[in-house]
Design a protein around this motif. Structure first.
Motif, PDB file in Angstrom:
ATOM      1  N   PHE A 143     124.369  -3.786  42.441  1.00  0.00           N
ATOM      2  CA  PHE A 143     122.949  -4.173  42.410  1.00  0.00           C
ATOM      3  C   PHE A 143     122.170  -3.972  43.629  1.00  0.00           C
ATOM      4  O   PHE A 143     121.005  -3.703  43.507  1.00  0.00           O
ATOM      5  N   HIS A 144     122.656  -4.044  44.837  1.00  0.00           N
ATOM      6  CA  HIS A 144     122.054  -3.721  46.076  1.00  0.00           C
ATOM      7  C   HIS A 144     121.507  -2.075  46.013  1.00  0.00           C
ATOM      8  O   HIS A 144     120.526  -2.032  46.587  1.00  0.00           O
ATOM      9  N   VAL A 145     122.402  -1.332  45.295  1.00  0.00           N
ATOM     10  CA  VAL A 145     122.186   0.074  45.580  1.00  0.00           C
ATOM     11  C   VAL A 145     121.015   0.412  44.350  1.00  0.00           C
ATOM     12  O   VAL A 145     119.982   0.802  44.529  1.00  0.00           O
ATOM     13  N   VAL A 146     121.086  -0.485  43.219  1.00  0.00           N
ATOM     14  CA  VAL A 146     120.026  -0.288  42.488  1.00  0.00           C
ATOM     15  C   VAL A 146     118.685  -0.722  42.976  1.00  0.00           C
ATOM     16  O   VAL A 146     117.797  -0.014  42.672  1.00  0.00           O
ATOM     17  N   ILE A 147     118.588  -1.953  43.576  1.00  0.00           N
ATOM     18  CA  ILE A 147     117.422  -2.414  44.079  1.00  0.00           C
ATOM     19  C   ILE A 147     116.901  -1.314  45.251  1.00  0.00           C
ATOM     20  O   ILE A 147     115.648  -1.322  45.324  1.00  0.00           O
ATOM     21  N   ALA A 148     117.787  -0.991  46.015  1.00  0.00           N
ATOM     22  CA  ALA A 148     117.199  -0.392  47.116  1.00  0.00           C
ATOM     23  C   ALA A 148     116.529   1.069  46.595  1.00  0.00           C
ATOM     24  O   ALA A 148     115.790   1.369  47.036  1.00  0.00           O
ATOM     25  N   GLY A 149     117.374   1.709  45.732  1.00  0.00           N
ATOM     26  CA  GLY A 149     116.716   3.058  45.107  1.00  0.00           C
ATOM     27  C   GLY A 149     115.230   2.689  44.301  1.00  0.00           C
ATOM     28  O   GLY A 149     114.610   3.437  44.606  1.00  0.00           O
ATOM     29  N   ILE A 150     115.365   1.678  43.484  1.00  0.00           N
ATOM     30  CA  ILE A 150     113.947   1.394  43.227  1.00  0.00           C
ATOM     31  C   ILE A 150     112.914   1.029  44.191  1.00  0.00           C
ATOM     32  O   ILE A 150     111.858   1.690  44.143  1.00  0.00           O
ATOM     33  N   VAL A 151     113.198   0.268  45.432  1.00  0.00           N
ATOM     34  CA  VAL A 151     112.223   0.106  46.490  1.00  0.00           C
ATOM     35  C   VAL A 151     111.945   1.416  46.921  1.00  0.00           C
ATOM     36  O   VAL A 151     110.561   1.798  47.333  1.00  0.00           O
ATOM     37  N   LEU A 152     112.718   2.402  46.989  1.00  0.00           N
ATOM     38  CA  LEU A 152     112.741   3.557  47.786  1.00  0.00           C
ATOM     39  C   LEU A 152     111.593   4.386  47.059  1.00  0.00           C
ATOM     40  O   LEU A 152     110.513   5.007  47.378  1.00  0.00           O
ATOM     41  N   ALA A 153     111.704   4.501  45.650  1.00  0.00           N
ATOM     42  CA  ALA A 153     110.829   5.196  44.637  1.00  0.00           C
ATOM     43  C   ALA A 153     109.551   4.560  44.911  1.00  0.00           C
ATOM     44  O   ALA A 153     108.577   5.251  44.521  1.00  0.00           O
ATOM     45  N   THR A 154     109.429   3.359  44.634  1.00  0.00           N
ATOM     46  CA  THR A 154     108.145   2.678  44.664  1.00  0.00           C
ATOM     47  C   THR A 154     107.445   2.856  46.039  1.00  0.00           C
ATOM     48  O   THR A 154     106.044   3.090  45.930  1.00  0.00           O
ATOM     49  N   LEU A 155     107.810   3.161  47.022  1.00  0.00           N
ATOM     50  CA  LEU A 155     107.380   3.225  48.286  1.00  0.00           C
ATOM     51  C   LEU A 155     106.767   4.676  48.326  1.00  0.00           C
ATOM     52  O   LEU A 155     105.636   4.884  48.834  1.00  0.00           O
ATOM     53  N   LEU A 156     107.608   5.524  47.939  1.00  0.00           N
ATOM     54  CA  LEU A 156     107.114   6.968  47.642  1.00  0.00           C
ATOM     55  C   LEU A 156     106.008   7.043  46.531  1.00  0.00           C
ATOM     56  O   LEU A 156     105.042   7.747  47.133  1.00  0.00           O
ATOM     57  N   ALA A 157     106.163   6.264  45.532  1.00  0.00           N
ATOM     58  CA  ALA A 157     104.904   6.395  44.802  1.00  0.00           C
ATOM     59  C   ALA A 157     103.606   5.872  45.335  1.00  0.00           C
ATOM     60  O   ALA A 157     102.588   6.195  44.831  1.00  0.00           O
ATOM     61  N   THR A 158     103.815   4.584  46.188  1.00  0.00           N
ATOM     62  CA  THR A 158     102.558   4.116  46.895  1.00  0.00           C
ATOM     63  C   THR A 158     102.095   5.067  47.944  1.00  0.00           C
ATOM     64  O   THR A 158     100.745   5.191  47.963  1.00  0.00           O
ATOM     65  N   LEU A 159     102.772   5.726  48.483  1.00  0.00           N
ATOM     66  CA  LEU A 159     102.488   6.624  49.610  1.00  0.00           C
ATOM     67  C   LEU A 159     101.509   7.921  48.802  1.00  0.00           C
ATOM     68  O   LEU A 159     100.430   8.158  49.255  1.00  0.00           O
ATOM     69  N   SER A 210     123.704   1.269  54.122  1.00  0.00           N
ATOM     70  CA  SER A 210     124.398   0.284  54.243  1.00  0.00           C
ATOM     71  C   SER A 210     124.987  -0.159  53.346  1.00  0.00           C
ATOM     72  O   SER A 210     126.155  -0.977  53.184  1.00  0.00           O
ATOM     73  N   SER A 211     124.482  -0.127  52.045  1.00  0.00           N
ATOM     74  CA  SER A 211     124.981  -0.960  50.605  1.00  0.00           C
ATOM     75  C   SER A 211     126.038  -0.236  50.263  1.00  0.00           C
ATOM     76  O   SER A 211     127.042  -0.791  50.001  1.00  0.00           O
ATOM     77  N   PHE A 212     126.110   1.079  50.288  1.00  0.00           N
ATOM     78  CA  PHE A 212     127.252   2.086  50.163  1.00  0.00           C
ATOM     79  C   PHE A 212     128.280   1.736  51.107  1.00  0.00           C
ATOM     80  O   PHE A 212     129.235   1.739  50.700  1.00  0.00           O
ATOM     81  N   TRP A 213     127.821   1.607  52.274  1.00  0.00           N
ATOM     82  CA  TRP A 213     129.071   1.290  53.420  1.00  0.00           C
ATOM     83  C   TRP A 213     129.543  -0.024  52.985  1.00  0.00           C
ATOM     84  O   TRP A 213     130.762  -0.032  53.425  1.00  0.00           O
ATOM     85  N   GLN A 214     129.158  -0.860  52.382  1.00  0.00           N
ATOM     86  CA  GLN A 214     129.494  -2.148  52.222  1.00  0.00           C
ATOM     87  C   GLN A 214     130.754  -2.023  51.161  1.00  0.00           C
ATOM     88  O   GLN A 214     131.609  -3.007  51.099  1.00  0.00           O
ATOM     89  N   LEU A 215     130.921  -0.926  50.410  1.00  0.00           N
ATOM     90  CA  LEU A 215     131.803  -0.623  49.495  1.00  0.00           C
ATOM     91  C   LEU A 215     133.408  -0.720  50.229  1.00  0.00           C
ATOM     92  O   LEU A 215     134.314  -0.947  49.930  1.00  0.00           O
ATOM     93  N   GLN A 216     133.310  -0.353  51.597  1.00  0.00           N
ATOM     94  CA  GLN A 216     134.426  -0.291  52.363  1.00  0.00           C
ATOM     95  C   GLN A 216     134.886  -1.622  52.925  1.00  0.00           C
ATOM     96  O   GLN A 216     136.063  -1.758  53.198  1.00  0.00           O
ATOM     97  N   LEU A 217     134.130  -2.471  52.715  1.00  0.00           N
ATOM     98  CA  LEU A 217     134.309  -3.810  53.230  1.00  0.00           C
ATOM     99  C   LEU A 217     135.307  -4.518  52.268  1.00  0.00           C
ATOM    100  O   LEU A 217     135.021  -4.364  50.789  1.00  0.00           O
ATOM    101  N   PRO A 218     136.243  -5.267  52.528  1.00  0.00           N
ATOM    102  CA  PRO A 218     137.025  -6.175  51.608  1.00  0.00           C
ATOM    103  C   PRO A 218     136.295  -7.050  51.089  1.00  0.00           C
ATOM    104  O   PRO A 218     135.464  -7.777  51.571  1.00  0.00           O
ATOM    105  N   ALA A 219     136.360  -7.523  49.802  1.00  0.00           N
ATOM    106  CA  ALA A 219     135.717  -8.666  49.051  1.00  0.00           C
ATOM    107  C   ALA A 219     135.962  -9.902  49.651  1.00  0.00           C
ATOM    108  O   ALA A 219     136.912 -10.157  50.294  1.00  0.00           O
ATOM    109  N   GLY A 220     134.727 -10.646  49.998  1.00  0.00           N
ATOM    110  CA  GLY A 220     134.795 -11.916  50.910  1.00  0.00           C
ATOM    111  C   GLY A 220     133.483 -12.712  50.856  1.00  0.00           C
ATOM    112  O   GLY A 220     132.312 -11.797  50.671  1.00  0.00           O
ATOM    113  N   THR A 221     133.200 -13.684  51.423  1.00  0.00           N
ATOM    114  CA  THR A 221     132.099 -14.514  51.410  1.00  0.00           C
ATOM    115  C   THR A 221     131.577 -14.811  53.095  1.00  0.00           C
ATOM    116  O   THR A 221     132.720 -14.418  53.791  1.00  0.00           O
ATOM    117  N   ALA A 222     130.707 -15.191  53.157  1.00  0.00           N
ATOM    118  CA  ALA A 222     130.137 -15.263  54.559  1.00  0.00           C
ATOM    119  C   ALA A 222     128.978 -16.509  54.326  1.00  0.00           C
ATOM    120  O   ALA A 222     128.750 -16.731  53.226  1.00  0.00           O
TER     121      ALA A 222
END
Length: 492
Positions: A79-95, A53-65
């Protein structure tokens, strides 16, 4: 511009929140003796969905909410992609590291997901109060995770130190926000710069920026706010440190970039010298401290202080290239640092059986996979060519040189030379003639989560070192979304 549903602007955060809540509610329903690893795999699926979904957000026009409090743009998505990637690797390491008798595993999976929500909110927030809320969500989760090993004296000690010092840092951040509101009448990051030009009390804003620097300097373990780092890294499980040493830092650096370059470019003559000295002190204290360490996690803790200094060098450049270099370095450091802690987590387990550097003597002979990946991540941390660490440092120092910061660049290069010694000492130990060790004999066989975590981190480090162009283009696109009115280059 077409209207975009507001939830789309925070879709990764929503997905991770739902995942964390489901894991938290499902954990008590499982039998006491049953495995909690299915909850970990559920967390992995939720994180993968957040990453997509973070990659998909690149298709959205820049804006606020949400009344202009969050903003979706190339910078926040990066930075969303960076954090999601870190969390993914951390969960795998924990498993991989968890055993059937590991206590509190379900809670740990939920805390990782919910902590990531706060970190992602920090990167997309354009309102200082939302930054503070995201910081608190992230901090509370990491305080608890630091004390995960409740049966070890070092676990509660680490959590207590982290909590007490973190509370002081949080207070500084909140006081800084209050002073900025007093000086400008707003906490909207996008409006502050324009109001400062007409403000009659800029001294309040200057003190407020300094206080925010103190609070976020603690989060990124930059000197002189780094004292908590070695003890907390030593007390927490290696898999948790993989997250703590990278994701909160990425979020804090994103906030610093947005606050300094969007809200306070007019005050750069005040905050640039502070960043200059923080960078120089962090590089020097981190590397000199690491030279004396025999505990591998404490060595990597001082290493993380030094890398925070390298990254802060890019802040002093006062240019879009500096912002892009800081973003790129954040990603490259995350890939290689998470990778090294994945190796330590598998070798030492959740209880960290292998604590000293000498405990890894002959690791490459006992497990060629672990030895090779450990060596690869360590030489990337040095900055050897064809690794992400090389281009990360290259872009940081190049942006500093282009801004005339010659002395700071020299300090960074000298410190990089010092760092090579203690990194190569670990590599040499891992490839030394093996001795009989019950500790090394206890290293389990490679599991599927371990292989996926290593594949993710090795691939990211290699791509950033061999073909960094596309990632750098994304980092530059994010940098271009941050305006730099009034900023001029300066040397020291």
């Amino acid at each position: 511009m077409t209207d975009v549903p507001q939830l789309y602007r925070i879709l990764p955060e929503v997905i991770l929140t739902i995942t964390g809540v489901i894991v938290m509610l499902a954990e008590p329903l499982l039998a006491k003796e049953s495995s909690r690893k299915p909850l970990g795999w559920l967390s992995v699926l939720g994180t993968l969905a957040a990453l997509v979904s973070s990659f998909w957000q690149l298709q959205l026009p820049a804006g606020t909410a949400f009344f202009g409090t969050v903003q979706t743009d190339a910078f926040s998505v990066f930075f969303h992609v960076v954090i999601a990637g870190i969390v993914l690797a951390t969960l795998l390491a924990t498993l991989d590291a968890a055993t059937p008798d590991t206590e509190g595993l379900g809670e740990l999976f939920a805390l990782i997901c919910l902590g990531a929500v706060g970190m992602m909110l920090m990167t997309s927030a354009v309102e200082l109060l939302l930054v503070f809320i995201g910081l608190e969500i992230s901090s509370i989760s990491t305080y608890i995770m630091a004390g995960f090993r409740r049966k070890s004296a070092k676990g509660p000690e680490a959590a207590l130190k982290y909590f007490l010092l973190g509370s002081f840092a949080t207070a500084f951040t909140l006081y800084g926000i209050a002073l900025i509101f007093g000086a400008t009448g707003t906490t909207d990051i996008g409006k502050i710069a324009g109001l400062l030009t007409t403000s009659q009390t800029p001294i309040l804003a200057t003190i407020g920026v300094a206080m925010i620097l103190i609070g976020l300097g603690f989060k990124v373990s930059a000197a002189p706010f780094q004292v908590w780092t070695p003890d907390v890294y030593e007390g927490a499980p290696a898999a948790v440190v993989a997250l703590m040493s990278t994701a909160p830092k990425a979020a804090a650096f994103a906030v610093l970039l947005r606050v300094l370059f969007v809200a306070f470019p007019a005050l750069h003559n005040h905050w640039q010298p502070l960043i200059w000295w923080m960078a120089a002190l962090s590089m020097t204290i981190g590397n000199l401290g690491a030279l004396r360490q025999q505990n591998v996690k404490r060595m990597l803790a001082y290493s993380s202080i030094a890398h925070a200094g390298y990254l802060l060098v890019a802040f002093t450049a006062l240019s879009p290239d500096g912002i892009a270099a800081a973003s790129f370095y954040t990603l490259s450091y995350a890939a290689m640092n998470v990778g090294i802690f994945v190796v330590l987590s598998h070798a030492g387990g959740m209880n960290d059986r292998l604590t000293l550097i000498q405990d890894y003597r002959g690791l490459a002979y006992r497990s060629p996979l672990l030895g090779a990946t450990m060596a690869f991540f360590l030489i990337s941390l040095i900055g050897i060519p064809f690794t992400g660490g090389f281009f990360g440092k290259f872009y940081v120092f190049a942006s500093a040189l282009h801004s005339g910061l010659v002395w700071l660049t020299i300090i960074g290069l000298v410190n990089s030379g010092i760092a090579a010694y203690y990194y190569l000492r670990v590599v040499a130990t891992a490839y030394s003639k093996p001795v009989h060790s019950d500790l090394l004999d206890g290293i389990p066989r490679a599991s599927v989560p371990l292989l996926f975590a290593l594949l993710l981190t090795v691939a990211a480090t290699l791509i950033l070192g061999i073909a960094p162009g596309r990632v750098l283009a994304l980092a530059k696109a994010g940098a271009n979304t941050l305006s730099l009115p009034g900023a001029t280059t300066a040397s020291k």
